[in-house]
Design an enzyme around this catalytic site. Structure first.
Site, short mmCIF file in Angstrom:
data_model
loop_
_atom_site.label_atom_id
_atom_site.label_comp_id
_atom_site.label_asym_id
_atom_site.label_seq_id
_atom_site.Cartn_x
_atom_site.Cartn_y
_atom_site.Cartn_z
N ARG A 162 33.22 -10.79 92.61
CA ARG A 162 34.32 -10.16 91.86
C ARG A 162 35.00 -9.06 92.66
O ARG A 162 36.23 -9.00 92.75
CB ARG A 162 33.77 -9.59 90.54
CG ARG A 162 33.28 -10.65 89.58
CD ARG A 162 32.63 -10.02 88.36
NE ARG A 162 31.38 -9.38 88.70
CZ ARG A 162 30.17 -9.83 88.36
NH1 ARG A 162 30.07 -10.92 87.67
NH2 ARG A 162 29.08 -9.19 88.71
N ILE A 163 34.21 -8.16 93.25
CA ILE A 163 34.82 -7.03 93.95
C ILE A 163 35.55 -7.51 95.21
O ILE A 163 36.71 -7.15 95.46
CB ILE A 163 33.76 -5.97 94.32
CG1 ILE A 163 33.19 -5.35 93.05
CG2 ILE A 163 34.37 -4.87 95.20
CD1 ILE A 163 31.98 -4.46 93.25
N ASP A 182 29.92 -16.05 102.30
CA ASP A 182 29.15 -16.01 101.05
C ASP A 182 28.43 -17.34 100.91
O ASP A 182 29.06 -18.35 100.59
CB ASP A 182 30.07 -15.75 99.85
CG ASP A 182 29.28 -15.52 98.56
OD1 ASP A 182 28.19 -16.11 98.42
OD2 ASP A 182 29.75 -14.76 97.69
N ALA A 242 28.61 -1.50 98.70
CA ALA A 242 27.68 -2.34 97.92
C ALA A 242 26.39 -1.56 97.64
O ALA A 242 26.31 -0.86 96.62
CB ALA A 242 27.41 -3.64 98.67
N ARG A 243 25.42 -1.64 98.52
CA ARG A 243 24.20 -0.85 98.40
C ARG A 243 23.80 -0.39 99.78
O ARG A 243 23.88 -1.15 100.76
CB ARG A 243 23.06 -1.69 97.79
CG ARG A 243 23.21 -1.97 96.30
CD ARG A 243 23.04 -0.72 95.44
NE ARG A 243 23.12 -1.00 94.02
CZ ARG A 243 24.23 -0.84 93.28
NH1 ARG A 243 25.36 -0.40 93.83
NH2 ARG A 243 24.21 -1.09 91.99
N ASP A 267 30.15 4.34 101.04
CA ASP A 267 30.04 4.89 99.68
C ASP A 267 28.58 4.94 99.25
O ASP A 267 28.23 5.66 98.31
CB ASP A 267 30.85 4.04 98.70
CG ASP A 267 30.81 4.60 97.29
OD1 ASP A 267 31.03 5.83 97.15
OD2 ASP A 267 30.54 3.84 96.34
N GLU A 272 20.07 7.58 99.61
CA GLU A 272 20.28 7.72 98.17
C GLU A 272 18.98 7.39 97.42
O GLU A 272 18.68 7.96 96.38
CB GLU A 272 21.38 6.72 97.77
CG GLU A 272 22.01 6.95 96.44
CD GLU A 272 23.05 5.88 96.13
OE1 GLU A 272 23.31 5.67 94.95
OE2 GLU A 272 23.61 5.26 97.07
N HIS A 295 28.51 7.56 96.34
CA HIS A 295 28.37 6.42 95.42
C HIS A 295 29.34 6.60 94.25
O HIS A 295 28.97 6.51 93.08
CB HIS A 295 26.93 6.28 94.91
CG HIS A 295 26.64 4.92 94.35
ND1 HIS A 295 25.44 4.30 94.44
CD2 HIS A 295 27.43 4.05 93.66
CE1 HIS A 295 25.47 3.13 93.83
NE2 HIS A 295 26.70 2.96 93.34
N1 LIG Z 1 29.76 1.49 94.94
C1 LIG Z 1 29.72 1.26 93.65
O1 LIG Z 1 29.91 2.18 92.83
C2 LIG Z 1 29.46 -0.11 93.14
C3 LIG Z 1 28.71 -1.00 93.89
N2 LIG Z 1 28.52 -2.27 93.44
C4 LIG Z 1 27.74 -3.20 94.29
O2 LIG Z 1 28.59 -4.27 94.68
C5 LIG Z 1 27.86 -5.48 94.59
C6 LIG Z 1 28.82 -6.64 94.41
O3 LIG Z 1 29.43 -6.54 93.13
P1 LIG Z 1 30.27 -7.76 92.52
O4 LIG Z 1 31.32 -8.19 93.46
O5 LIG Z 1 30.65 -7.37 91.14
O6 LIG Z 1 29.11 -8.86 92.45
P2 LIG Z 1 29.26 -10.43 92.39
O7 LIG Z 1 27.95 -10.93 91.91
O8 LIG Z 1 30.49 -10.82 91.66
O9 LIG Z 1 29.49 -10.83 93.92
C7 LIG Z 1 28.52 -10.76 94.91
C8 LIG Z 1 28.59 -12.04 95.72
O10 LIG Z 1 27.75 -11.93 96.87
C9 LIG Z 1 27.01 -13.16 96.96
N3 LIG Z 1 25.84 -13.05 97.80
C10 LIG Z 1 24.52 -13.00 97.44
N4 LIG Z 1 23.75 -12.96 98.55
C11 LIG Z 1 24.59 -12.98 99.62
C12 LIG Z 1 24.38 -13.00 101.03
N5 LIG Z 1 23.15 -13.02 101.57
N6 LIG Z 1 25.47 -13.01 101.83
C13 LIG Z 1 26.71 -13.03 101.33
N7 LIG Z 1 26.96 -13.07 100.00
C14 LIG Z 1 25.91 -13.03 99.15
C15 LIG Z 1 26.72 -13.46 95.51
O11 LIG Z 1 26.23 -14.77 95.31
P3 LIG Z 1 25.32 -15.00 93.98
O12 LIG Z 1 26.23 -14.76 92.82
O13 LIG Z 1 24.84 -16.40 94.06
O14 LIG Z 1 24.21 -14.00 94.07
C16 LIG Z 1 28.10 -13.26 94.91
O15 LIG Z 1 28.95 -14.36 95.14
C17 LIG Z 1 26.91 -5.24 93.39
O16 LIG Z 1 25.77 -6.07 93.47
C18 LIG Z 1 26.55 -3.79 93.53
O17 LIG Z 1 25.40 -3.65 94.31
C19 LIG Z 1 29.06 -2.71 92.28
C20 LIG Z 1 29.81 -1.86 91.50
C21 LIG Z 1 30.01 -0.47 91.83
O1 LIG Z 2 28.00 -0.89 88.98
C1 LIG Z 2 27.27 -0.66 89.96
O2 LIG Z 2 26.49 -1.49 90.42
C2 LIG Z 2 27.30 0.66 90.60
O3 LIG Z 2 26.80 0.84 91.66
C3 LIG Z 2 27.95 1.78 89.90
O4 LIG Z 2 27.25 2.03 88.76
#
Ligand SMILES: NC(=O)C1=CN([C@@H]2O[C@H](COP(=O)(O)OP(=O)(O)OC[C@H]3O[C@@H](n4cnc5c(N)ncnc54)[C@H](OP(=O)(O)O)[C@@H]3O)[C@@H](O)[C@H]2O)C=CC1
Ligand SMILES: O=C(O)C(=O)CO
Length: 336
Positions: A162-163, A182, A242-243, A267, A272, A295
């Protein structure tokens, strides 16, 4: 902390910035809202007496990012619904949630736009050296710094969920080539936002900017290690919203110190959640081509408001036996 009237009508909220609008969704559904225990969102949190009381009595918990372990679930059998206010759930033992027959929900569709803005903002900020320039101005210097434009560059996304897709949509206006790796994308994915899929090797080797958008899992921990950093272009800029654990911070610091990377916009960072990495973070913060934020990638007023509302709606639906949005359910162990 206010005491709940009875266990089954009580929701514990420890997510910070939970607002009145979201709380009123819970109250309108006849639920008592118990707030507090913000400290528990910290990683080395201790469950205080008040928290213990609330966790014992409440049937739902709206949370930020506390660790949720099998022990915790065993200790609090009344807690049937865990609603993560946000999308990453790497601090939660999902197998234990299933084994203890509980529900875990997240809030997809809430903070993606906020994080995507942040990732693109960090690309610009590191590429054009905003903070270095700001600091020089603060020191009374009026010199000129030369940065890198986005136009004409290759941006590599790791994880195309999504992001990342919103990042790609935002980058469409910047005249860049966007590639992504991905391995878990379904074959029939409808809209790739003009992104070209590529292997991890190609993303590492071809990108001028690399932006991480994969969840933290066993296979993504230290995905960006010494070897991956060595494969990147020497002027590449790494963005991580991401993390922190996706990057080996020690290897990143070494690469930056050797001039083996253009810069980093972080970020999220390992320290953390792992205090032993604090010295590395402090070193990273001294580098002129590193920008760190706390973050805050998902923390816009709008994003938090949407996430709070969605978490509250999930709790109400779950406790009233109503259907939940399928993408909000991580695991539902309640039904056999
Ligand atoms: N900084 C912040 O405040 C925030 C950070 N985040 C982080 O961002 C991450 C992504 O969010 P979002 O986009 O919503 O998540 P999504 O689940 O929509 O997208 C993550 C994508 O990465 C894929 N993936 C899994 N493993 C791998 C890999 N080894 N290599 C490449 N791609 C892979 C997933 O596949 P599959 O679905 O099959 O696992 C999925 O398609 C979250 O998990 C969170 O940790 C999110 C929100 C806020
Ligand atoms: O939504 C997430 O995963 C975040 O890191 C922010 O709370």
């Amino acid at each position: 902390m206010k005491r709940p009237a009875n266990s089954f009508s009580c929701v514990l909220v420890t997510a910070r910035f939970f607002d009145d609008k979201a709380a009123s969704i819970l109250r309108t559904a006849g639920l008592t809202v118990v707030t507090g225990g913000v400290a528990h969102d910290a990683v080395d949190a201790v469950i205080t007496e008040d928290m213990h009381d609330a966790l014992s009595r409440c049937s739902a918990w709206i949370m930020g990012m506390p660790p949720v372990t099998a022990d915790l679930l065993a200790r609090y059998p009344n807690l049937s619904v865990m609603a993560r206010r946000g999308v990453g759930y790497d601090t939660i033992d999902v197998a234990a949630v299933q084994a203890h027959r509980r529900l875990l929900t997240i809030t997809p569709g809430s903070n993606e736009a906020t994080v995507a803005d942040h990732a693109v903002g960090l690309m610009l900020a590191v590429g054009r050296r905003y903070f270095e320039s700001h600091r020089r101005m603060q020191a009374g210097e009026h010199g000129v710094l030369v940065g890198t434009e986005l136009s004409g560059k290759t941006v590599g996304l790791i994880g195309l969920g999504r992001i990342a897709r919103l990042v790609a949509r935002r980058l469409a206006g910047f005249d860049v080539r966007v590639i992504a790796h991905d391995p878990y994308l379904p074959d029939d994915v409808a809209d790739l936002e003009g992104v070209q899929l590529a292997s991890l090797e190609t993303v590492l080797a071809d990108s001028d900017f690399i932006s991480l958008h994969a969840p933290l899992t066993d296979s993504t921990r230290h995905l960006i290690d010494q070897d991956a950093l060595a494969r990147m272009k020497p002027n590449a800029i790494l963005i991580n919203t991401a993390r922190g654990e996706l990057v080996d911070d020690g290897a990143l610091l070494a690469a930056l110190q050797r001039g083996r990377l253009g810069g980093a916009g972080l970020d999220v960072i390992g320290s953390e959640r792992d205090a032993s990495l604090e010295a590395i973070t402090r070193e990273l913060l001294t580098l002129p081509n590193v920008i760190c934020t706390q973050h805050t990638g998902g923390s816009s007023r709008e994003g938090l408001e949407r996430a709070n509302m969605r978490a509250a709606q999930c709790v109400v639906a779950a406790l009233q036996g109503q259907p939940l949005p399928p993408d909000a359910i991580v695991v539902d162990g309640r039904s056999p």
